[in-house]
Design an enzyme around this catalytic site. Sequence first.
Site, PDB file in Angstrom:
ATOM      1  N   ASN A 206       0.839  -1.195   0.000  1.00  0.00           N
ATOM      2  CA  ASN A 206       0.000   0.000   0.000  1.00  0.00           C
ATOM      3  C   ASN A 206       0.880   1.253   0.000  1.00  0.00           C
ATOM      4  O   ASN A 206       2.102   1.170   0.171  1.00  0.00           O
ATOM      5  CB  ASN A 206      -1.011  -0.028   1.162  1.00  0.00           C
ATOM      6  CG  ASN A 206      -0.349   0.089   2.520  1.00  0.00           C
ATOM      7  OD1 ASN A 206       0.509   0.943   2.742  1.00  0.00           O
ATOM      8  ND2 ASN A 206      -0.762  -0.772   3.454  1.00  0.00           N
ATOM      9  N   ARG A 217      14.942   1.958   0.840  1.00  0.00           N
ATOM     10  CA  ARG A 217      15.676   1.092  -0.079  1.00  0.00           C
ATOM     11  C   ARG A 217      16.322   1.814  -1.253  1.00  0.00           C
ATOM     12  O   ARG A 217      16.947   1.170  -2.095  1.00  0.00           O
ATOM     13  CB  ARG A 217      14.741  -0.014  -0.565  1.00  0.00           C
ATOM     14  CG  ARG A 217      14.291  -0.940   0.556  1.00  0.00           C
ATOM     15  CD  ARG A 217      15.469  -1.510   1.331  1.00  0.00           C
ATOM     16  NE  ARG A 217      15.058  -2.465   2.370  1.00  0.00           N
ATOM     17  CZ  ARG A 217      15.906  -3.210   3.060  1.00  0.00           C
ATOM     18  NH1 ARG A 217      17.198  -3.120   2.861  1.00  0.00           N
ATOM     19  NH2 ARG A 217      15.470  -4.047   3.990  1.00  0.00           N
TER      20      ARG A 217
HETATM   21  C1  FAD Z   1      20.531   0.207   4.611  1.00  0.00           C
HETATM   22  C2  FAD Z   1      19.958  -0.943   5.371  1.00  0.00           C
HETATM   23  C3  FAD Z   1      20.807  -1.840   6.013  1.00  0.00           C
HETATM   24  C4  FAD Z   1      20.286  -2.905   6.747  1.00  0.00           C
HETATM   25  N1  FAD Z   1      21.122  -3.790   7.355  1.00  0.00           N
HETATM   26  C5  FAD Z   1      20.638  -4.836   8.066  1.00  0.00           C
HETATM   27  C6  FAD Z   1      21.485  -5.799   8.708  1.00  0.00           C
HETATM   28  O1  FAD Z   1      22.689  -5.694   8.658  1.00  0.00           O
HETATM   29  N2  FAD Z   1      20.908  -6.835   9.388  1.00  0.00           N
HETATM   30  C7  FAD Z   1      19.553  -6.976   9.497  1.00  0.00           C
HETATM   31  O2  FAD Z   1      19.080  -7.926  10.122  1.00  0.00           O
HETATM   32  N3  FAD Z   1      18.725  -6.088   8.886  1.00  0.00           N
HETATM   33  C8  FAD Z   1      19.221  -5.045   8.180  1.00  0.00           C
HETATM   34  N4  FAD Z   1      18.382  -4.174   7.559  1.00  0.00           N
HETATM   35  C9  FAD Z   1      16.932  -4.403   7.683  1.00  0.00           C
HETATM   36  C10 FAD Z   1      16.300  -3.440   8.700  1.00  0.00           C
HETATM   37  O3  FAD Z   1      16.802  -3.644  10.012  1.00  0.00           O
HETATM   38  C11 FAD Z   1      14.771  -3.627   8.735  1.00  0.00           C
HETATM   39  O4  FAD Z   1      14.440  -4.901   9.222  1.00  0.00           O
HETATM   40  C12 FAD Z   1      14.158  -3.510   7.361  1.00  0.00           C
HETATM   41  O5  FAD Z   1      14.660  -2.377   6.681  1.00  0.00           O
HETATM   42  C13 FAD Z   1      12.631  -3.404   7.512  1.00  0.00           C
HETATM   43  O6  FAD Z   1      12.280  -2.089   7.803  1.00  0.00           O
HETATM   44  P1  FAD Z   1      11.459  -1.629   9.098  1.00  0.00           P
HETATM   45  O7  FAD Z   1      12.127  -2.097  10.323  1.00  0.00           O
HETATM   46  O8  FAD Z   1      11.251  -0.175   8.925  1.00  0.00           O
HETATM   47  O9  FAD Z   1      10.149  -2.457   9.063  1.00  0.00           O
HETATM   48  P2  FAD Z   1       8.853  -2.543   8.165  1.00  0.00           P
HETATM   49  O10 FAD Z   1       8.445  -3.955   8.259  1.00  0.00           O
HETATM   50  O11 FAD Z   1       9.099  -1.972   6.795  1.00  0.00           O
HETATM   51  O12 FAD Z   1       7.833  -1.681   8.966  1.00  0.00           O
HETATM   52  C14 FAD Z   1       7.533  -0.327   8.723  1.00  0.00           C
HETATM   53  C15 FAD Z   1       7.472   0.418  10.029  1.00  0.00           C
HETATM   54  O13 FAD Z   1       6.426  -0.129  10.831  1.00  0.00           O
HETATM   55  C16 FAD Z   1       6.841  -0.107  12.206  1.00  0.00           C
HETATM   56  N5  FAD Z   1       6.942  -1.495  12.688  1.00  0.00           N
HETATM   57  C17 FAD Z   1       6.879  -2.613  11.927  1.00  0.00           C
HETATM   58  N6  FAD Z   1       6.967  -3.707  12.682  1.00  0.00           N
HETATM   59  C18 FAD Z   1       7.102  -3.283  13.950  1.00  0.00           C
HETATM   60  C19 FAD Z   1       7.270  -3.962  15.174  1.00  0.00           C
HETATM   61  N7  FAD Z   1       7.293  -5.283  15.250  1.00  0.00           N
HETATM   62  N8  FAD Z   1       7.409  -3.216  16.273  1.00  0.00           N
HETATM   63  C20 FAD Z   1       7.358  -1.866  16.232  1.00  0.00           C
HETATM   64  N9  FAD Z   1       7.214  -1.151  15.080  1.00  0.00           N
HETATM   65  C21 FAD Z   1       7.090  -1.871  13.958  1.00  0.00           C
HETATM   66  C22 FAD Z   1       8.194   0.572  12.248  1.00  0.00           C
HETATM   67  O14 FAD Z   1       7.980   1.945  12.462  1.00  0.00           O
HETATM   68  C23 FAD Z   1       8.725   0.322  10.872  1.00  0.00           C
HETATM   69  O15 FAD Z   1       9.714   1.252  10.438  1.00  0.00           O
HETATM   70  C24 FAD Z   1      18.881  -3.084   6.832  1.00  0.00           C
HETATM   71  C25 FAD Z   1      18.040  -2.190   6.163  1.00  0.00           C
HETATM   72  C26 FAD Z   1      18.552  -1.139   5.441  1.00  0.00           C
HETATM   73  C27 FAD Z   1      17.606  -0.174   4.730  1.00  0.00           C
END
Ligand code: FAD
Length: 262
Positions: A206, A217
């Site tokens: 969405n 990303r």
């Molecule tokens: C540049 C970059 C490097 C990264 N490097 C690593 C790495 O080395 N190792 C690794 O494991 N991951 C890595 N990640 C992944 C990152 O940690 C996130 O898991 C991933 O980007 C998903 O985004 P998000 O956490 O914003 O969650 P999304 O699932 O996209 O959720 C969107 C938003 O909803 C809220 N939300 C969602 N779920 C919850 C919850 N359970 N509790 C509270 N709030 C919530 C938050 O505000 C979140 O930002 C990386 C990501 C990026 C962009």
Amino acid sequence: MKSVQPEVFLVARPEIDYDQLAAYLSEVGGEKWLEKLDRGDLDSDALNLAEFAGRLCYRSWEPGLNPNVVRVRTDQDKYLQNILASAHGSVLEHVSFSFVLHNVSRVFSHEVVRHRPGVAISQESLRFVRLADIPFWFPDWALADAELMKRSTALLEQMEEFQRWMAGHFGLDEEGVPFHEKKHKTSFMRRFAPDGVATGLLWTANIRTLRHTIEARTDPGAEEEIRLVFGKIAELMRAEAPALFSDYEITDGAWIPKWRKV
Ligand SMILES: Cc1cc2nc3c(=O)[nH]c(=O)nc-3n(C[C@H](O)[C@H](O)[C@H](O)COP(=O)(O)OP(=O)(O)OC[C@H]3O[C@@H](n4cnc5c(N)ncnc54)[C@H](O)[C@@H]3O)c2cc1C
């Protein structure tokens, strides 16, 4: 080894049933808003749905329907910008788009699945789909490195040959091999494909999720393939729903929104 490019196909977008919308609006006295359609002001179902969701919250189809509302924004762009500015993001969750992400790697898919709310994913199953070859994307800088290409192509060809050898060794194409046996062995065989093997998925998100994932990303710190794919998604979304994607400033491929975390 088949050299491929990641591609994005936007395959589904919202479609409003305007008769039903009109029926509801006549119930609540909001027909005036719909009259804008006659002036051709409202031409995107995605944007119309977001505006509709927002106006439903405050009964702001026109001034006076809710005695607390004495004036309403009439311009859709301004209305939706106010939704972004005020972080009224839940109304954007009604508006979903589906993309086929084609020839993307398992490196990509491991990362994209980390985005959880507001998405749906169906990924090509390499338990079911046997790898006859190993499609692979090389970025331009890799293509320009002759020694790297020679060695990596040789390695991929060896992996492909091993896939074919296993298929023959397990007799997968022999008469009468039950499907569960093919699936069992195909699942084992995929372990010998690299993370970079190109595959595909249908990814639906969405607008609230799209805004967040495009920002995350396309960030310079993100992985290069996911940056490439989300750059394409961002371009598509800006064309589809300009009022909800034109606040981004694009710097070296990074899409930086004026309004974060709606
Ligand atoms: C540049 C970059 C490097 C990264 N490097 C690593 C790495 O080395 N190792 C690794 O494991 N991951 C890595 N990640 C992944 C990152 O940690 C996130 O898991 C991933 O980007 C998903 O985004 P998000 O956490 O914003 O969650 P999304 O699932 O996209 O959720 C969107 C938003 O909803 C809220 N939300 C969602 N779920 C919850 C919850 N359970 N509790 C509270 N709030 C919530 C938050 O505000 C979140 O930002 C990386 C990501 C990026 C962009």
